[in-house]
Design an enzyme around this catalytic site. Structure first.
Site, PDB file in Angstrom:
ATOM      1  N   LYS A   1       7.733   9.070 -10.616  1.00 42.47           N
ATOM      2  CA  LYS A   1       8.684   8.103 -10.065  1.00 42.47           C
ATOM      3  C   LYS A   1       8.076   7.292  -8.937  1.00 42.47           C
ATOM      4  O   LYS A   1       8.403   6.126  -8.752  1.00 42.47           O
ATOM      5  CB  LYS A   1       9.906   8.883  -9.565  1.00 42.47           C
ATOM      6  CG  LYS A   1      11.042   8.019  -9.069  1.00 42.47           C
ATOM      7  CD  LYS A   1      11.854   7.480 -10.218  1.00 42.47           C
ATOM      8  CE  LYS A   1      12.966   6.560  -9.782  1.00 42.47           C
ATOM      9  NZ  LYS A   1      13.338   5.647 -10.874  1.00 42.47           N
TER      10      LYS A   1
ATOM     11  N   TRP B   1       0.904  15.157 -10.238  1.00 44.28           N
ATOM     12  CA  TRP B   1       0.692  14.081 -11.201  1.00 44.28           C
ATOM     13  C   TRP B   1      -0.815  13.876 -11.229  1.00 44.28           C
ATOM     14  O   TRP B   1      -1.417  13.474 -10.236  1.00 44.28           O
ATOM     15  CB  TRP B   1       1.405  12.800 -10.773  1.00 44.28           C
ATOM     16  CG  TRP B   1       1.307  11.716 -11.808  1.00 44.28           C
ATOM     17  CD1 TRP B   1       2.110  11.550 -12.899  1.00 44.28           C
ATOM     18  CD2 TRP B   1       0.353  10.653 -11.857  1.00 44.28           C
ATOM     19  NE1 TRP B   1       1.713  10.458 -13.626  1.00 44.28           N
ATOM     20  CE2 TRP B   1       0.638   9.881 -13.008  1.00 44.28           C
ATOM     21  CE3 TRP B   1      -0.710  10.267 -11.049  1.00 44.28           C
ATOM     22  CZ2 TRP B   1      -0.099   8.756 -13.365  1.00 44.28           C
ATOM     23  CZ3 TRP B   1      -1.456   9.143 -11.402  1.00 44.28           C
ATOM     24  CH2 TRP B   1      -1.137   8.406 -12.547  1.00 44.28           C
TER      25      TRP B   1
ATOM     26  N   ARG C   1       8.120  13.152  -8.645  1.00 45.33           N
ATOM     27  CA  ARG C   1       6.839  12.599  -8.196  1.00 45.33           C
ATOM     28  C   ARG C   1       5.680  12.997  -9.102  1.00 45.33           C
ATOM     29  O   ARG C   1       4.547  12.584  -8.897  1.00 45.33           O
ATOM     30  CB  ARG C   1       6.547  13.088  -6.770  1.00 45.33           C
ATOM     31  CG  ARG C   1       7.558  12.628  -5.757  1.00 45.33           C
ATOM     32  CD  ARG C   1       7.316  13.281  -4.428  1.00 45.33           C
ATOM     33  NE  ARG C   1       6.171  12.712  -3.759  1.00 45.33           N
ATOM     34  CZ  ARG C   1       6.234  11.762  -2.849  1.00 45.33           C
ATOM     35  NH1 ARG C   1       7.399  11.273  -2.498  1.00 45.33           N
ATOM     36  NH2 ARG C   1       5.147  11.294  -2.278  1.00 45.33           N
TER      37      ARG C   1
ATOM     38  N   HIS D   1       1.552 -17.794 -31.152  1.00 48.74           N
ATOM     39  CA  HIS D   1       0.171 -17.954 -30.676  1.00 48.74           C
ATOM     40  C   HIS D   1      -0.634 -16.668 -30.846  1.00 48.74           C
ATOM     41  O   HIS D   1      -1.651 -16.481 -30.189  1.00 48.74           O
ATOM     42  CB  HIS D   1       0.170 -18.407 -29.209  1.00 48.74           C
ATOM     43  CG  HIS D   1       0.763 -19.776 -29.028  1.00 48.74           C
ATOM     44  ND1 HIS D   1       0.111 -20.922 -29.410  1.00 48.74           N
ATOM     45  CD2 HIS D   1       1.977 -20.165 -28.556  1.00 48.74           C
ATOM     46  CE1 HIS D   1       0.885 -21.968 -29.161  1.00 48.74           C
ATOM     47  NE2 HIS D   1       2.028 -21.535 -28.646  1.00 48.74           N
TER      48      HIS D   1
ATOM     49  N   ASN E   1      -1.646  15.517  -1.709  1.00 54.57           N
ATOM     50  CA  ASN E   1      -1.181  14.276  -2.344  1.00 54.57           C
ATOM     51  C   ASN E   1      -2.170  13.190  -2.003  1.00 54.57           C
ATOM     52  O   ASN E   1      -2.658  13.150  -0.868  1.00 54.57           O
ATOM     53  CB  ASN E   1       0.141  13.790  -1.735  1.00 54.57           C
ATOM     54  CG  ASN E   1       1.321  14.609  -2.132  1.00 54.57           C
ATOM     55  OD1 ASN E   1       1.201  15.574  -2.863  1.00 54.57           O
ATOM     56  ND2 ASN E   1       2.477  14.225  -1.618  1.00 54.57           N
ATOM     57  N   GLY E   2      -2.398  12.268  -2.924  1.00 50.73           N
ATOM     58  CA  GLY E   2      -3.264  11.128  -2.624  1.00 50.73           C
ATOM     59  C   GLY E   2      -4.626  11.295  -3.247  1.00 50.73           C
ATOM     60  O   GLY E   2      -4.836  12.161  -4.098  1.00 50.73           O
TER      61      GLY E   2
ATOM     62  N   CYS F   1       2.714  13.188  -6.797  1.00 54.12           N
ATOM     63  CA  CYS F   1       2.574  14.575  -6.396  1.00 54.12           C
ATOM     64  C   CYS F   1       3.560  14.844  -5.259  1.00 54.12           C
ATOM     65  O   CYS F   1       3.914  13.944  -4.506  1.00 54.12           O
ATOM     66  CB  CYS F   1       1.174  14.940  -5.924  1.00 54.12           C
ATOM     67  SG  CYS F   1      -0.094  14.709  -7.148  1.00 54.12           S
TER      68      CYS F   1
ATOM     69  N   GLU G   1       8.523   3.705 -22.217  1.00 53.45           N
ATOM     70  CA  GLU G   1       8.615   4.837 -21.280  1.00 53.45           C
ATOM     71  C   GLU G   1       9.448   5.969 -21.845  1.00 53.45           C
ATOM     72  O   GLU G   1       9.119   7.133 -21.705  1.00 53.45           O
ATOM     73  CB  GLU G   1       9.326   4.407 -19.990  1.00 53.45           C
ATOM     74  CG  GLU G   1       8.571   3.556 -19.060  1.00 53.45           C
ATOM     75  CD  GLU G   1       9.360   3.387 -17.767  1.00 53.45           C
ATOM     76  OE1 GLU G   1       8.954   3.947 -16.760  1.00 53.45           O
ATOM     77  OE2 GLU G   1      10.384   2.670 -17.763  1.00 53.45           O
TER      78      GLU G   1
ATOM     79  N   GLU H   1      11.135  -6.098 -19.726  1.00 57.67           N
ATOM     80  CA  GLU H   1      11.785  -4.882 -19.234  1.00 57.67           C
ATOM     81  C   GLU H   1      12.321  -4.043 -20.404  1.00 57.67           C
ATOM     82  O   GLU H   1      12.224  -2.816 -20.395  1.00 57.67           O
ATOM     83  CB  GLU H   1      12.910  -5.258 -18.251  1.00 57.67           C
ATOM     84  CG  GLU H   1      13.713  -4.111 -17.678  1.00 57.67           C
ATOM     85  CD  GLU H   1      12.897  -3.046 -16.939  1.00 57.67           C
ATOM     86  OE1 GLU H   1      11.722  -3.262 -16.633  1.00 57.67           O
ATOM     87  OE2 GLU H   1      13.469  -1.961 -16.702  1.00 57.67           O
TER      88      GLU H   1
ATOM     89  N   LYS I   1      11.129  -0.231 -21.044  1.00 60.67           N
ATOM     90  CA  LYS I   1      12.067   0.904 -21.106  1.00 60.67           C
ATOM     91  C   LYS I   1      11.862   1.676 -22.399  1.00 60.67           C
ATOM     92  O   LYS I   1      11.851   2.898 -22.410  1.00 60.67           O
ATOM     93  CB  LYS I   1      13.532   0.429 -21.041  1.00 60.67           C
ATOM     94  CG  LYS I   1      14.059   0.044 -19.694  1.00 60.67           C
ATOM     95  CD  LYS I   1      14.304   1.187 -18.728  1.00 60.67           C
ATOM     96  CE  LYS I   1      13.130   1.438 -17.841  1.00 60.67           C
ATOM     97  NZ  LYS I   1      12.886   0.576 -16.729  1.00 60.67           N
TER      98      LYS I   1
HETATM   99  C1  AGP Z   1      10.151   1.823 -14.209  1.00 59.11           C
HETATM  100  O1  AGP Z   1      10.975   2.323 -15.181  1.00 59.11           O
HETATM  101  C2  AGP Z   1       8.974   2.539 -13.890  1.00 59.11           C
HETATM  102  N1  AGP Z   1       8.965   3.898 -14.061  1.00 59.11           N
HETATM  103  C3  AGP Z   1       7.893   1.891 -13.090  1.00 59.11           C
HETATM  104  O2  AGP Z   1       7.451   0.787 -13.797  1.00 59.11           O
HETATM  105  C4  AGP Z   1       8.268   1.454 -11.660  1.00 59.11           C
HETATM  106  O3  AGP Z   1       9.148   0.386 -11.704  1.00 59.11           O
HETATM  107  C5  AGP Z   1       6.988   1.067 -10.921  1.00 59.11           C
HETATM  108  O4  AGP Z   1       6.133   2.177 -10.860  1.00 59.11           O
HETATM  109  C6  AGP Z   1       7.250   0.544  -9.529  1.00 59.11           C
HETATM  110  O5  AGP Z   1       7.830   1.516  -8.720  1.00 59.11           O
HETATM  111  P1  AGP Z   1       8.536   1.132  -7.377  1.00 59.11           P
HETATM  112  O6  AGP Z   1       9.691   0.256  -7.718  1.00 59.11           O
HETATM  113  O7  AGP Z   1       8.919   2.422  -6.755  1.00 59.11           O
HETATM  114  O8  AGP Z   1       7.522   0.369  -6.564  1.00 59.11           O
END
Ligand code: AGP
Length: 629
Positions: free
Chosen positions: A624, A76, A27, A525, A102-103, A2, A509, A502, A506
């Protein structure tokens, strides 16, 4: 998570708040809204969905451009679905107080019950709404917004930031910070408020960050600060002399693509900064800068461990979330291989509530692009409490993580706008490698010739990344062939197991295609049960100690008719023989291979996402900066 903005001055508030919200949309983008005072009346305009929805409403709302004070929010969702009712600002019953938040208010359920029993009527499912009713109740007792705030914060449990505006005190906006981030900016007879300095820096370089439990009373001519007991505190605005945080796409279709292409430059800068020459020792304190720059209040990068400290480290714990966690997994590999020290890597949220087994002989490394991830901060704070050495690796010198880390590596990638992390990931990975080499040099755990060879390879890495990027057109054609997949599996071994994780993250997401990453040896397994001719399997097949075993695991998938994709070296004949698609990278030392192998995977996900028409830079449901636990 947020974003909050605020403005108090003499310009039209709508466009200023909107422009601030645009900077903060990373955010969260579930809904957005503003509250402003015009002709003594408090108005709220808000809408579910992205900022453009609010923008349309404000274009039709002439009053908002005539108002000179207001607060705004981009959400968010945590409590309550993303609809108009749950969007911020939240208003009290007689439209005299509005707030943005926020929070999380952890005790909101109890407070809500109490307030409802006293006749307060709730219109939303949010935890936020308790605050506006609480403020109303306290205002009725005290006739003062400031006193209503100081009384209310005593009842709220959790970490939060608030923006408050009221028709009872028309010439003022209030900001409240409790273990969150809020920055004020000073213009000419005007003040700005935002959750992130980026939104303020577009207007002014005079800034003031709110302390952990602080209230700001902002009028057109002055800002007064108070602690939570209502005692006034004094601090000055400071001038930030660093460049403004520039945010533009530089002609690229998306920020993500731009950020992928920035990676060679970032690698060059990072490697060059800490290793001025392949024969020189790695140095994290070149300029002998003070750890905190008194002028900007930002922490400078630096590792301040003495030789004795370094020799005495018995174990290392790495904590992070998401992509940063994957970088941490590669960090574990580097530190164990090169420094002979046991390393654990933990998802930060999994550390909470456990007995964290660290002590004065432990080094705890927290990795976070934003430096604001709540779980990571909490885990690092706990480690600090237990006496461990701390090191933060972050892209934000002005972040919470930077403030609480005793040692700091700033990745200096510039602002990463796309919600999916790319450039900050490779900067984190290369920072781990540089830090491991630094420790290895100090601890004498490797021969000089081994270290020097690796440094030489590292020096040529940015050019190799450029070669992969030059192959973009082929990667695009190869990727979109798989765009109709429902599920994808990514496998890798050893140092490239995190690359598989990773790659899968990606793809999920960016394209919303379900994808899972596995250690290649684990396929048989259980996960192998999902394979058939409809499932593409992406194998990270880089030369090195686990090449043959990885290839065998890929053959197990091939035997189940899976569609076969490899990230492999251009000269790998077996890859070209056994795989339907090969995403090529140049040959490289195994230790450096994760940095190269992830590049085609980033592009793979990007092109599929764009082909499917997804929101590349702001994928659904994400934010983010994840500032809730
Ligand atoms: C990565 O593509 C993400 N959107 C997410 O996993 C991110 O890496 C994670 O939320 C950690 O964020 P930070 O690096 O700001 O701590």
């Amino acid at each position: 998570m947020c974003g909050i903005v605020g403005y108090m001055g003499s310009s039209g508030v709508a466009s200023i708040l909107l422009s601030g919200l645009k900077c903060l949309e990373y955010r969260g983008y579930d809904s957005a809204g503003i509250a402003y005072i015009n002709n003594g009346k408090l108005n709220v305009t808000k809408s579910a969905g992205k900022l453009e929805n609010l923008e349309k409403l404000l274009t039709a709302d002439r009053q908002s451009s005539l108002a000179f004070s207001g607060i705004g929010h981009t959400r968010w969702a945590t409590h309550g679905v993303p609809n108009d009712l749950n969007a911020h600002p939240h208003l009290n019953a007689d439209s005299s107080i509005a707030i943005v938040h926020n929070g999380i208010i952890e005790n909101y359920a109890m407070l809500k019950e109490e307030l409802e029993s006293e006749g307060y009527k709730f219109n939303s499912d949010t935890d936020t709404e308790v605050i506006v009713h609480l403020l109303t109740k306290e205002y009725k007792k005290t006739n003062s917004i400031l006193k209503a705030i100081t009384n209310s914060v005593k009842k709220l449990v959790g970490s939060y930031a608030l923006g408050i505006i009221s028709s009872y005190q028309k010439d003022t906006i209030f900001a409240v910070n409790h273990h969150y981030s809020l920055t004020l900016g000073q213009g000419d007879n005007e003040f700005y408020l935002a959750s992130d300095i980026v939104a303020v820096r577009q207007y002014t370089n005079k800034i003031l960050r709110l302390e952990q439990s602080e209230i700001a009373e902002i009028t057109q001519n002055q800002v007064r600060l108070y602690d939570f007991n209502g005692h006034e505190t004094m601090r000055e605005f400071i001038t930030v002399d660093s460049d403004p945080y520039l945010i533009n796409k530089d002609g690229y279709k998306h920020f993500l693509l731009k950020e992928i292409h920035e990676q060679p430059t970032i690698l060059r800068q990072t490697i060059g900064k800490y290793m001025v020459h392949p024969n020189a020792k790695i140095n994290f304190n070149q300029n002998n800068e003070p750890l905190t720059n008194a002028h900007t209040q930002e922490k400078s990068a630096g590792v301040h461990l003495s030789k004795n400290d370094i020799m005495g480290i018995e174990n290392i714990l790495i904590i992070a979330c998401g992509t940063a966690y994957h970088a941490g997994m590669i960090g574990k590999y580097y530190l164990e291989q090169l420094c002979n020290v046991p390393v654990n890597v933990e998802i930060a949220s999994e550390v909470r509530g456990r007995n964290l087994l660290v002590n004065e002989k432990s080094l705890v490394i927290a990795v976070s692009q934003s430096g604001e991830t709540a779980d990571t901060i909490a885990a690092l704070s706990e480690a600090k409490r237990k006496g461990a050495y701390t090191l933060g690796i972050t892209n934000r010198a002005d972040s919470h993580l930077s403030r609480i880390s005793s040692n700091l590596i700033i990745t200096e990638c510039g602002v990463e706008v796309s919600v999916a992390a790319t450039k900050t990931y490779i900067a984190q990975v290369v920072s781990f490698l540089l830090f491991a080499l630094y420790l290895a040099e100090e601890r004498g755990s490797l021969t000089t010739s081994y270290i020097n060879n690796l440094k030489l390879e590292l020096h040529s890495l940015p050019a190799l990344v450029e070669t992969v990027l030059a192959n973009e057109t082929y990667i695009k054609e190869a990727s979109i062939k798989y765009a109709d997949a429902q599920d994808m599996v990514f496998i890798g071994r050893g140092i490239n197991y995190p690359t598989a994780l990773e790659g899968a993250l990606k793809l999920k997401e960016l394209s919303y295609i379900h994808a899972s990453g596995y250690a290649a040896g684990e396929l048989k397994h259980g996960p192998i049960a999902v394979l058939d001719s409809l499932v593409p399997v992406v194998t990270i097949l880089m030369p090195g100690s686990v090449y043959d075993k990885t290839l065998s695991n890929a053959q197990e998938a091939r035997a189940r008719n899976a569609q076969m994709i490899a990230v492999a070296c251009s000269d790998d004949e077996k890859a070209h023989k056994y795989f339907d698609t090969v995403l090529e990278v140049p040959p490289v030392d195994e230790l450096l291979s994760p940095i190269l192998a992830v590049i085609p995977l980033q592009l793979f996900s990007y092109f599929i996402s764009d082909y499917l028409g997804k929101d590349v830079d702001q994928p659904r449901n994400l934010a983010k900066s994840v500032t809730v636990e």
